[in-house]
Design a protein around this motif. Structure first.
Motif, PDB file in Angstrom:
ATOM      1  N   LEU A 236     -21.509  16.890 -30.613  1.00 30.82           N
ATOM      2  CA  LEU A 236     -21.765  15.793 -31.521  1.00 30.82           C
ATOM      3  C   LEU A 236     -20.893  14.803 -31.242  1.00 30.82           C
ATOM      4  O   LEU A 236     -21.294  13.512 -30.930  1.00 30.82           O
ATOM      5  CB  LEU A 236     -21.632  16.220 -33.025  1.00 30.82           C
ATOM      6  N   LYS A 237     -19.667  14.869 -31.241  1.00 30.20           N
ATOM      7  CA  LYS A 237     -18.716  13.879 -30.720  1.00 30.20           C
ATOM      8  C   LYS A 237     -18.810  13.311 -29.404  1.00 30.20           C
ATOM      9  O   LYS A 237     -18.820  12.224 -29.092  1.00 30.20           O
ATOM     10  CB  LYS A 237     -17.234  14.524 -30.954  1.00 30.20           C
ATOM     11  N   ALA A 238     -18.862  14.168 -28.357  1.00 35.44           N
ATOM     12  CA  ALA A 238     -19.208  13.865 -26.864  1.00 35.44           C
ATOM     13  C   ALA A 238     -20.386  13.006 -26.801  1.00 35.44           C
ATOM     14  O   ALA A 238     -20.423  12.118 -26.087  1.00 35.44           O
ATOM     15  CB  ALA A 238     -19.337  15.080 -26.275  1.00 35.44           C
ATOM     16  N   LYS A 239     -21.495  13.318 -27.547  1.00 40.24           N
ATOM     17  CA  LYS A 239     -22.753  12.278 -27.244  1.00 40.24           C
ATOM     18  C   LYS A 239     -22.413  11.103 -27.812  1.00 40.24           C
ATOM     19  O   LYS A 239     -22.996  10.070 -27.370  1.00 40.24           O
ATOM     20  CB  LYS A 239     -23.981  13.282 -28.177  1.00 40.24           C
ATOM     21  N   THR A 245     -19.835   4.042 -26.276  1.00 40.83           N
ATOM     22  CA  THR A 245     -18.425   3.476 -25.631  1.00 40.83           C
ATOM     23  C   THR A 245     -18.891   3.545 -24.248  1.00 40.83           C
ATOM     24  O   THR A 245     -19.770   4.277 -23.614  1.00 40.83           O
ATOM     25  CB  THR A 245     -17.224   4.505 -25.956  1.00 40.83           C
ATOM     26  N   ASP A 246     -17.868   2.729 -23.470  1.00 38.27           N
ATOM     27  CA  ASP A 246     -18.059   2.660 -22.043  1.00 38.27           C
ATOM     28  C   ASP A 246     -17.180   3.469 -21.296  1.00 38.27           C
ATOM     29  O   ASP A 246     -16.776   3.708 -20.176  1.00 38.27           O
ATOM     30  CB  ASP A 246     -17.643   1.307 -21.374  1.00 38.27           C
ATOM     31  N   ALA A 247     -16.337   4.545 -22.033  1.00 37.50           N
ATOM     32  CA  ALA A 247     -15.458   5.292 -21.596  1.00 37.50           C
ATOM     33  C   ALA A 247     -15.907   6.105 -20.267  1.00 37.50           C
ATOM     34  O   ALA A 247     -17.035   6.629 -20.476  1.00 37.50           O
ATOM     35  CB  ALA A 247     -14.865   6.179 -22.688  1.00 37.50           C
ATOM     36  N   GLN A 248     -15.219   6.429 -19.501  1.00 40.62           N
ATOM     37  CA  GLN A 248     -15.400   7.323 -18.440  1.00 40.62           C
ATOM     38  C   GLN A 248     -15.620   8.743 -18.839  1.00 40.62           C
ATOM     39  O   GLN A 248     -15.018   9.157 -19.614  1.00 40.62           O
ATOM     40  CB  GLN A 248     -14.518   7.116 -17.157  1.00 40.62           C
ATOM     41  N   VAL A 249     -16.266   9.592 -18.180  1.00 42.53           N
ATOM     42  CA  VAL A 249     -16.614  10.661 -18.721  1.00 42.53           C
ATOM     43  C   VAL A 249     -15.370  11.493 -18.560  1.00 42.53           C
ATOM     44  O   VAL A 249     -14.833  12.457 -19.434  1.00 42.53           O
ATOM     45  CB  VAL A 249     -17.490  11.481 -17.484  1.00 42.53           C
ATOM     46  N   LYS A 250     -14.300  11.305 -17.563  1.00 42.05           N
ATOM     47  CA  LYS A 250     -13.158  11.847 -17.535  1.00 42.05           C
ATOM     48  C   LYS A 250     -12.063  11.573 -18.880  1.00 42.05           C
ATOM     49  O   LYS A 250     -11.508  12.453 -19.492  1.00 42.05           O
ATOM     50  CB  LYS A 250     -12.161  11.350 -16.498  1.00 42.05           C
ATOM     51  N   ALA A 251     -12.252  10.440 -19.492  1.00 38.95           N
ATOM     52  CA  ALA A 251     -11.441  10.077 -20.601  1.00 38.95           C
ATOM     53  C   ALA A 251     -12.173  10.606 -21.746  1.00 38.95           C
ATOM     54  O   ALA A 251     -11.515  11.066 -22.756  1.00 38.95           O
ATOM     55  CB  ALA A 251     -11.819   8.699 -20.839  1.00 38.95           C
ATOM     56  N   PRO A 276     -23.023  15.033 -18.362  1.00 37.48           N
ATOM     57  CA  PRO A 276     -22.802  13.916 -19.227  1.00 37.48           C
ATOM     58  C   PRO A 276     -23.030  12.628 -18.878  1.00 37.48           C
ATOM     59  O   PRO A 276     -23.470  11.608 -19.514  1.00 37.48           O
ATOM     60  CB  PRO A 276     -21.024  14.064 -19.437  1.00 37.48           C
ATOM     61  N   SER A 277     -22.925  12.323 -17.422  1.00 40.84           N
ATOM     62  CA  SER A 277     -23.266  11.126 -16.992  1.00 40.84           C
ATOM     63  C   SER A 277     -24.776  10.994 -16.747  1.00 40.84           C
ATOM     64  O   SER A 277     -25.324   9.777 -17.138  1.00 40.84           O
ATOM     65  CB  SER A 277     -22.863  10.875 -15.324  1.00 40.84           C
ATOM     66  N   HIS A 278     -25.597  11.807 -16.464  1.00 40.48           N
ATOM     67  CA  HIS A 278     -27.036  11.967 -16.498  1.00 40.48           C
ATOM     68  C   HIS A 278     -27.422  11.482 -17.837  1.00 40.48           C
ATOM     69  O   HIS A 278     -28.577  10.896 -18.004  1.00 40.48           O
ATOM     70  CB  HIS A 278     -27.589  13.004 -15.978  1.00 40.48           C
ATOM     71  N   PHE A 279     -26.948  12.369 -18.726  1.00 38.34           N
ATOM     72  CA  PHE A 279     -27.375  12.116 -20.440  1.00 38.34           C
ATOM     73  C   PHE A 279     -27.108  10.696 -20.712  1.00 38.34           C
ATOM     74  O   PHE A 279     -28.064  10.092 -21.420  1.00 38.34           O
ATOM     75  CB  PHE A 279     -26.510  13.044 -21.073  1.00 38.34           C
ATOM     76  N   ARG A 280     -25.829  10.104 -20.308  1.00 43.38           N
ATOM     77  CA  ARG A 280     -25.641   8.793 -20.555  1.00 43.38           C
ATOM     78  C   ARG A 280     -26.495   7.610 -20.016  1.00 43.38           C
ATOM     79  O   ARG A 280     -27.361   6.843 -20.782  1.00 43.38           O
ATOM     80  CB  ARG A 280     -24.339   8.365 -20.469  1.00 43.38           C
ATOM     81  N   GLN A 281     -26.871   7.952 -18.837  1.00 40.50           N
ATOM     82  CA  GLN A 281     -27.664   7.016 -18.053  1.00 40.50           C
ATOM     83  C   GLN A 281     -29.357   7.044 -18.700  1.00 40.50           C
ATOM     84  O   GLN A 281     -29.850   6.278 -18.946  1.00 40.50           O
ATOM     85  CB  GLN A 281     -27.711   7.408 -16.491  1.00 40.50           C
TER      86      GLN A 281
END
Length: 294
Positions: A236-239, A245-251, A276-281
């Motif tokens: 939930l927090k990750a989503k 935010t614009d934070a990089q996946v690593k952050a 994570p990157s595919h989910f965000r995009q």
């Protein structure tokens, strides 16, 4: 792991693809499954069997409603012929975070990791919910002026009624139903430490409680394993971080207690079905389309 077994169907909510879908579900002998980027409300009308979602399995019966978050995979394993209604709606059409104070469903129906049990529907409420679904279907078929606004309003009332039902039936939400004290302490402990401590053993040791006994209590009262409670808080927090935010996946991984970005990506994909990157995009692309109705 259920999420890894089910194909993910990603739909873009726009004028051509309805942001709200209502369908009849009929299951006899074969397994029926669902895994989409829509919020899902499954209303069992007839039949019995097992409902599987991620790490948990629970029994289902007539006049029960189950609610699932976006990207949450679930499946029905029928023991008798099962009839159900499935309501799907996209967060672009109805954002549960935006209307949290008016509807109250965010922390009760969809994002409550501690109370995932079925909602038992009485006959009077069943009649009201059924009429609301019919109203939504009728409006969507009509395609007349302000159809979206009316469907939105019916959906809002539908979710309010479910929220009230579940609140009355849920330990911790209803003052008349008490959770064991150790589980209340566990909730607080997870909320305070889930970004740093991912292992169930930490929580058992902190509470001075046998791990096996604590896990059994979680399954009995929350219908989920202790591991899944922790994992769902992380997801939930990750989503939220990935969408807002614009934070990089690593952050994002680091903020959630993952030293290895790639392990976090595998963990996320196991639960969501996308990296994570595919989910965000994917979500950013969709949420620039059909917007919520104010």
């Amino acid at each position: 792991m259920l999420t890894g077994k089910l194909p993910l169907h990603v739909y873009k909510a726009n004028q051509e693809v309805a942001p709200l879908l209502i369908s009849e579900v009929a299951v006899r002998e074969k397994v029926w499954q669902n895994h989409t980027n829509y919020f899902s409300v499954l209303w069992i009308i007839e039949g019995q069997g097992l409902l599987e979602t991620d790490f948990s399995t629970t029994e289902y019966a007539p006049n029960q409603v189950f609610c699932f978050n976006i990207y949450q995979a679930f499946a029905l394993h029928p023991e008798s012929e099962t009839q159900a209604q499935l309501l799907l709606f996209h967060p672009n059409f109805f954002c549960i975070e935006t209307y949290q104070h008016e509807v109250g469903c965010n922390g009760v129906l969809f994002n409550q990791v501690y109370n995932a049990q079925a909602i038992n529907v009485d006959s009077e409420t069943a009649s009201e919910l059924s009429q609301l679904l019919k109203n939504m279907q009728s409006e969507m078929k009509s395609g007349e002026l302000a159809t979206g606004e009316l469907v939105f309003s019916y959906l809002k009332i539908f979710l309010v009624k479910l929220t009230r039902l579940k609140t009355a039936q849920t330990p911790g939400c209803n003052p008349g139903i008490k959770l064991p004290a150790v589980l209340t302490q566990l909730e607080n402990l997870i909320n305070e430490n889930f970004t740093k401590q991912h292992q169930p053993a930490f929580y058992a040791e902190a509470l001075h409680f046998p791990l096996k006994t604590l896990s059994n209590l979680c399954r009995k009262h929350f219908h989920k394993s202790l591991s899944l409670l922790i994992a769902e808080k992380i997801i939930l927090k990750a989503k939220w971080e990935l969408l807002h935010t614009d934070a990089q996946v690593k952050a994002v991984a680091s903020s959630l207690g993952f030293k290895d970005e790639f392990y976090f990506s595998r963990f996320f994909k196991k639960h969501i079905g996308l990296s994570p990157s595919h989910f965000r995009q994917t979500e950013w692309n969709m949420r620039s389309g059909f917007l919520s109705i104010p």
